[in-house]
Design a protein around this motif. Structure first.
Motif, PDB file in Angstrom:
ATOM      1  N   PHE A  89       0.841  -1.198   0.000  1.00 20.15           N
ATOM      2  CA  PHE A  89       0.000   0.000   0.000  1.00 20.15           C
ATOM      3  C   PHE A  89       0.880   1.253   0.000  1.00 20.15           C
ATOM      4  O   PHE A  89       0.660   2.177  -0.784  1.00 20.15           O
ATOM      5  CB  PHE A  89      -0.911  -0.036   1.239  1.00 20.15           C
ATOM      6  N   HIS A  90       1.886   1.281   0.863  1.00 23.71           N
ATOM      7  CA  HIS A  90       2.800   2.426   0.935  1.00 23.71           C
ATOM      8  C   HIS A  90       3.664   2.507  -0.315  1.00 23.71           C
ATOM      9  O   HIS A  90       3.840   3.584  -0.884  1.00 23.71           O
ATOM     10  CB  HIS A  90       3.672   2.319   2.186  1.00 23.71           C
ATOM     11  N   ASP A 139       3.078   1.450  -3.327  1.00 22.95           N
ATOM     12  CA  ASP A 139       2.267   1.908  -4.463  1.00 22.95           C
ATOM     13  C   ASP A 139       1.965   3.403  -4.358  1.00 22.95           C
ATOM     14  O   ASP A 139       1.965   4.116  -5.368  1.00 22.95           O
ATOM     15  CB  ASP A 139       0.964   1.113  -4.554  1.00 22.95           C
ATOM     16  N   ALA A 140       1.731   3.893  -3.143  1.00 23.81           N
ATOM     17  CA  ALA A 140       1.447   5.318  -2.955  1.00 23.81           C
ATOM     18  C   ALA A 140       2.660   6.168  -3.329  1.00 23.81           C
ATOM     19  O   ALA A 140       2.524   7.190  -4.010  1.00 23.81           O
ATOM     20  CB  ALA A 140       1.026   5.583  -1.507  1.00 23.81           C
ATOM     21  N   GLU A 156       3.189   6.045  -7.124  1.00 19.27           N
ATOM     22  CA  GLU A 156       2.210   6.872  -7.836  1.00 19.27           C
ATOM     23  C   GLU A 156       2.614   8.346  -7.781  1.00 19.27           C
ATOM     24  O   GLU A 156       2.538   9.057  -8.785  1.00 19.27           O
ATOM     25  CB  GLU A 156       0.816   6.689  -7.226  1.00 19.27           C
ATOM     26  N   ALA A 177       3.540  10.744   1.070  1.00 19.82           N
ATOM     27  CA  ALA A 177       2.694   9.560   1.259  1.00 19.82           C
ATOM     28  C   ALA A 177       2.497   9.278   2.746  1.00 19.82           C
ATOM     29  O   ALA A 177       1.387   8.943   3.184  1.00 19.82           O
ATOM     30  CB  ALA A 177       3.311   8.353   0.558  1.00 19.82           C
ATOM     31  N   ARG A 225       0.159  12.033   4.172  1.00 20.45           N
ATOM     32  CA  ARG A 225      -1.215  11.770   3.719  1.00 20.45           C
ATOM     33  C   ARG A 225      -1.837  10.656   4.562  1.00 20.45           C
ATOM     34  O   ARG A 225      -2.998  10.750   4.977  1.00 20.45           O
ATOM     35  CB  ARG A 225      -1.229  11.342   2.253  1.00 20.45           C
ATOM     36  N   ALA A 226      -1.066   9.592   4.797  1.00 19.01           N
ATOM     37  CA  ALA A 226      -1.570   8.461   5.582  1.00 19.01           C
ATOM     38  C   ALA A 226      -1.859   8.879   7.026  1.00 19.01           C
ATOM     39  O   ALA A 226      -2.851   8.428   7.613  1.00 19.01           O
ATOM     40  CB  ALA A 226      -0.578   7.304   5.547  1.00 19.01           C
TER      41      ALA A 226
END
Length: 169
Positions: free
Chosen positions: A25-26, A28-29, A32, A115, A118-119
């Motif tokens: 998840f991290h 990929d963030a 991106e 990232a 944001r999380a």
């Protein structure tokens, strides 16, 4: 090479978690956020935590992805220290000296921090957000380069501004 880097990183991080999520998840963030800056940035984004948080080595990364990617991952790997403050001070000093083609590492570092912030906001982790906020001046003075990934820095500054977290909660 992006798919190879993602597969390598996901396998290396194995069962590690990023909060309540799989570690991918991290990764990929960050990838991106690095996407607009090209394939090399995406590859480095997928690999950015492997040497720091897994059994993967810089030598292994160099063997699979080449010396430039390995050099950038090495730059993104925290230096040893007895606590976070000491590790970050050493790492920030290392980042402050980065120039030339290895500056790709710095934009990945900005993407990684964004990232993470944001999380923090999304998951309502105010104490971690406050930690990132307290580190922002030192982080920015070491990793920011004028004209490089300005949208990432602008969003990061906005998310770390006074009251932003409280407005999101």
């Amino acid at each position: 090479m992006q798919q190879q880097a993602r597969a390598f990183a996901v396998a290396a991080h194995a069962n590690q978690k990023y909060g309540d999520h799989p570690y991918s998840f991290h990764l990929d963030a960050v990838a991106e956020l690095a996407g607009p800056y090209g394939e090399e940035a995406i590859v480095i984004a997928y690999l950015h935590d492997t040497a720091e948080d897994t059994q993967a080595t810089i030598a292994e990364i160099e063997s699979k992805f080449g010396p430039k990617i390995a050099a950038c991952v090495s730059l993104l790997t925290d230096e040893p220290g007895t606590n976070r403050k000491e590790r970050k001070a050493k790492t920030y000093a290392k980042l402050a000296g980065v120039h030339g083609s290895n500056e790709t590492a710095l934009l990945v570092k900005a993407a990684d921090r964004l990232a993470n912030v944001r999380a923090c906001v999304q998951d309502h982790k105010k104490s971690l957000w406050q930690l990132y906020r307290s580190e922002q001046a030192a982080f920015k003075s070491s990793a920011y380069r004028s004209g490089q990934c300005e949208p990432l820095w602008a969003e990061l500054e906005s998310l770390l501004s006074e009251g932003t977290f409280d407005a999101e909660v």
